[in-house]
Write an enzyme that holds these catalytic residues in place. Structure first.
Site, PDB file in Angstrom:
ATOM      1  N   GLU A 130       0.836  -1.204   0.000  1.00 44.23           N
ATOM      2  CA  GLU A 130       0.000   0.000   0.000  1.00 44.23           C
ATOM      3  C   GLU A 130       0.872   1.257   0.000  1.00 44.23           C
ATOM      4  O   GLU A 130       0.835   2.068   0.934  1.00 44.23           O
ATOM      5  CB  GLU A 130      -0.951   0.013   1.188  1.00 44.23           C
TER       6      GLU A 130
ATOM      7  N   GLU B  89      -6.363  -7.716  -0.362  1.00 45.39           N
ATOM      8  CA  GLU B  89      -6.768  -7.673   1.048  1.00 45.39           C
ATOM      9  C   GLU B  89      -8.215  -7.230   1.147  1.00 45.39           C
ATOM     10  O   GLU B  89      -8.634  -6.314   0.438  1.00 45.39           O
ATOM     11  CB  GLU B  89      -5.984  -6.595   1.813  1.00 45.39           C
TER      12      GLU B  89
ATOM     13  N   GLU C 285      -2.789  -4.228  15.503  1.00 40.71           N
ATOM     14  CA  GLU C 285      -3.875  -4.828  14.720  1.00 40.71           C
ATOM     15  C   GLU C 285      -4.453  -6.068  15.389  1.00 40.71           C
ATOM     16  O   GLU C 285      -5.067  -6.902  14.738  1.00 40.71           O
ATOM     17  CB  GLU C 285      -3.382  -5.112  13.297  1.00 40.71           C
TER      18      GLU C 285
HETATM   19  C1  GAL Z   1      -4.083  -2.362   5.087  1.00 39.67           C
HETATM   20  C2  GAL Z   1      -2.665  -2.880   5.243  1.00 39.67           C
HETATM   21  C3  GAL Z   1      -2.580  -4.127   6.075  1.00 39.67           C
HETATM   22  C4  GAL Z   1      -3.440  -3.992   7.293  1.00 39.67           C
HETATM   23  C5  GAL Z   1      -4.848  -3.700   6.876  1.00 39.67           C
HETATM   24  C6  GAL Z   1      -5.810  -3.595   8.040  1.00 39.67           C
HETATM   25  O1  GAL Z   1      -4.078  -0.993   4.936  1.00 39.67           O
HETATM   26  O2  GAL Z   1      -2.102  -3.134   3.981  1.00 39.67           O
HETATM   27  O3  GAL Z   1      -1.240  -4.330   6.423  1.00 39.67           O
HETATM   28  O4  GAL Z   1      -2.936  -2.967   8.093  1.00 39.67           O
HETATM   29  O5  GAL Z   1      -4.886  -2.492   6.197  1.00 39.67           O
HETATM   30  O6  GAL Z   1      -7.119  -3.321   7.606  1.00 39.67           O
END
Ligand code: GAL
Length: 666
Positions: free
Chosen positions: A149, A307, A355
């Site tokens: 990202e 993701e 997280e």
């Molecule tokens: C994205 C990121 C991941 C994780 C995810 C959580 O922005 O690429 O590493 O942080 O969000 O929703």
């Protein structure tokens, strides 16, 4: 030798460094149980791979690659450059990013680097090359994943290193400083520059910074981040030829800093991350729009959902858990709009770190949980529809979309803060989808010849060529609809003079002499679209007809009595203009007329709650039906419903909350 990404792969980010080796063995067993066949490895592993400047530790990753290979799981291997280790920032504090108001962003979170930093780049490329050389021929390797990202937390850096890089970028764009002065309109407010060395990023200033300076800084920032991708990609192409290279985009409503329609041309395969916002009651509509835009960044090719989340995230103020069935619906929705993989953040929910409250494929509760059972069910669904992999959309309606227009549209010092870029695009997309019209979201500079309907929402900034291409589409028979605050400026953010909407005035046959933005909460009535009046807000114009006919009028408000929607016949097509922000029912009425005029075929069974798309292969087509509503939906389609394996003959019932994919019989 590396092998390709499996068709309709299921999986997610895998962070084994957070766990001990007994957990790793269980991970692989459970991955097999859940049908996981692709994991993204090493995204945040820099500090584990290179714990000090001259210390490298690859053993653990060697073991992971071998063990995953043995378990039949392919790897999307990250270059691990997303988050530099603390030792690097300690040695080189000058690589840390700086905000617009001059605050340094320190290590301790993630992505603490200035995108223009040569120090960061040197170390990142060394790591990328080391990984590339080591794993180029590993049989588990399917895909390279550059960084992560790019620009998520550091999209715009205002430090001195960035300032120097910005000046270089400006030198390349303008050549000499007088051309920059012209483009930036620096005759205004005594901003004239005598030398490039005087130019800075648009740091916090006492008054609005120069708009073109802001626009160019957004262009520069997007280019710098893209360059971070390109240099790593080039290393990987050199040392690992034939293995595709991607970086995960963030095409969603919140993310505007990266010009992904340009970035899409640089990746070997587009991948995207998408998260639903808890405060959006109709988040599936935003998902559908973003997925169509993602396909647009891929030039229509299939793409990978890199993701999303099985349930709640952890970074919104209130993190809503997904309802039962919602993960399957969102996953299938991405596939319905062109995704060929369904991956998640992350495989196993973390015990520690920022997280730890983010959902995962394997929740804290373990496998005895509703979420895990749904993941297993999702895997079965994906297996049952594997044959759709590689197929594409075949749409005749397009929404034109341009990140530069977005940047320009939402700059400060404008007529109304309520004019936002994605607003009209999403509303037309919603209305078209509910009417059963499949939509492509494409850049204005793309080939428009296949489209019968071209929607031009809020295209504030437009080049002469792109405006001419829109006009040519109408000439050649398309129905074109342009919404307010389009065609206002050129690429330097200079007003197109002589009346609004400058670039589209002749095409539309209208001339606006003054904007009449509405005040907060004000709403007006527009008559002429449905049987009753419809409401509108945000915007109105002092509009005169100059060749167009009025289709609908303002009944009241500052533009009372004036046209609100107009139409002009152009060549064998037509050009419509919408000079106010119609409420959704107004857009619905308008879309009905546009669809009829354009003679578009409708997908069967679509409605406000029932999402329907079609993917088309060489000799088959598949109808996707996703029922987001609370009532069963009935769809007139004939063929084989792949999820249940049953034949259907003109009467498919998709239960409330359910999904279906039908291989159509024609
Ligand atoms: C994205 C990121 C991941 C994780 C995810 C959580 O922005 O690429 O590493 O942080 O969000 O929703």
């Amino acid at each position: 030798m590396p092998t390709p990404v499996p068709p309709l792969a299921l999986g997610g980010d895998y962070n084994p460094e957070q766990w001990s080796s007994d957990v790793h063995a269980e991970d692989r067993d459970l991955m097999r149980e859940a049908g996981v066949d692709l994991v993204t490895l090493g995204v945040f592993s820099w500090a584990h791979l290179q714990p000090a400047l001259d210390r490298w530790e690859f053993d653990w990753l060697d073991r992971q690659m071998d063990d995953l290979q043995a378990a039949g799981i392919r790897v999307d291997l990250a270059t691990a450059t997303a988050s530099p280790p603390p030792w690097l920032a300690r040695r080189h504090p000058e690589m840390l990013p700086v905000t617009q108001d001059g605050r340094t962003l320190w290590p301790g979170g993630r992505q603490a680097f200035c995108p223009s930093s040569p120090v960061y780049r040197e170390h990142a490329l060394a790591l990328c090359r080391a990984l590339g050389e080591r794993y180029a021929d590993h049989p588990a390797l399917a895909l390279w994943h550059v960084s992560n990202e790019l620009g998520c937390h550091n999209a715009r850096c205002y430090c001195d290193v960035s300032a120097a890089a910005f000046r270089e970028w400006l030198r390349a764009r303008y050549g000499d400083v007088d051309r920059l002065n012209d483009a930036w309109g620096t005759a205004f407010w005594s901003q004239r520059y005598g030398d490039f060395e005087e130019v800075l990023p648009p740091r916090i200033a006492p008054a609005f910074p120069n708009p073109t300076q802001q626009l160019d800084f957004l262009r520069f920032s997007s280019d710098q981040l893209l360059d971070n991708f390109v240099v790593e990609r080039d290393v990987l192409h050199e040392v690992s030829p034939g293995v595709p290279v991607t970086t995960n985009f963030m095409v969603m409503r919140q993310t505007f800093e990266m010009d992904y329609l340009r970035w899409g041309r640089e990746v070997d395969v587009v991948s995207n991350d998408h998260y639903l916002m808890a405060d959006d009651a109709h988040a599936h509509r935003e998902l559908a729009f973003s997925a169509d835009l993602t396909r647009g960044t891929a030039g229509g090719a299939p793409w990978l959902l890199m993701e999303h989340s099985t349930s709640a995230v952890n970074w919104q103020p209130r993190n809503r858990a997904k309802a039962p069935g919602e993960t399957i619906r969102s996953s299938l929705a991405h596939v319905a709009h062109g995704a060929d993989a369904v991956l998640f953040f992350q495989w196993r929910a973390s015990r520690a770190g920022a997280e730890k409250f983010h959902s995962a494929l394997l929740p804290h509760a373990g496998t005895d949980s509703r979420l895990w059972r749904e993941v297993v069910q999702l895997s079965e669904v994906l297996d049952s529809i594997e044959e759709v992999s590689g197929s594409r959309a075949d749409n005749r309606a397009a929404i034109l979309y341009d990140y530069e227009a977005w940047w320009g549209c939402e700059l400060d010092s404008h007529p109304s803060i309520d004019v936002t870029y994605r607003d009209r695009a999403e509303d037309f997309h919603r209305a078209l989808s509910a009417a059963g019209i499949g939509v492509d979201v494409v850049h204005p500079g793309s080939d428009l010849s296949r489209y019968r309907l071209v929607v031009v929402p809020t295209l504030y900034l437009v080049t002469d060529e792109d405006a001419a291409a829109v006009a040519a589409a109408a000439e050649a028979g398309a129905t074109v609809v342009v919404t307010y605050f389009s065609g206002i400026v050129d690429e330097s953010d200079h007003i197109r003079l002589g009346g609004y909407p400058g670039a589209f005035r002749d095409l539309l046959g209208v001339r606006t002499t003054e904007f009449l933005p509405l005040v907060e909460g004000e709403s007006v009535t527009v008559e002429g679209l449905g049987d009753a009046g419809v409401s509108a807000d945000v915007w109105a114009e002092e509009l005169e007809l100059a060749g167009a006919e009025a289709v609908a009028h303002h009944a009241d408000g500052p533009a009372g009595g004036r046209p609100a929607v107009t139409r002009r016949e152009v060549g064998t097509g037509a050009a419509w203009y919408v000079a106010t922000r119609l409420a959704p029912d107004g857009t619905d009425h308008l879309v009905e007329r546009l669809v009829a005029e354009a003679g578009l075929d409708r997908l069967p069974g679509a409605s406000a709650d029932v999402e329907v798309t079609r993917r088309v292969g060489n000799d088959a087509s598949w109808l996707f039906v996703i029922n987001h509503g609370s009532e069963d939906a009935s769809v007139p389609v004939t063929g084989t419903e792949l999820v249940s394996g049953r034949s259907v003959s003109d009467d498919l019932v998709v239960p409330a909350g359910g999904v279906a994919v039908v291989r159509e019989e024609h």
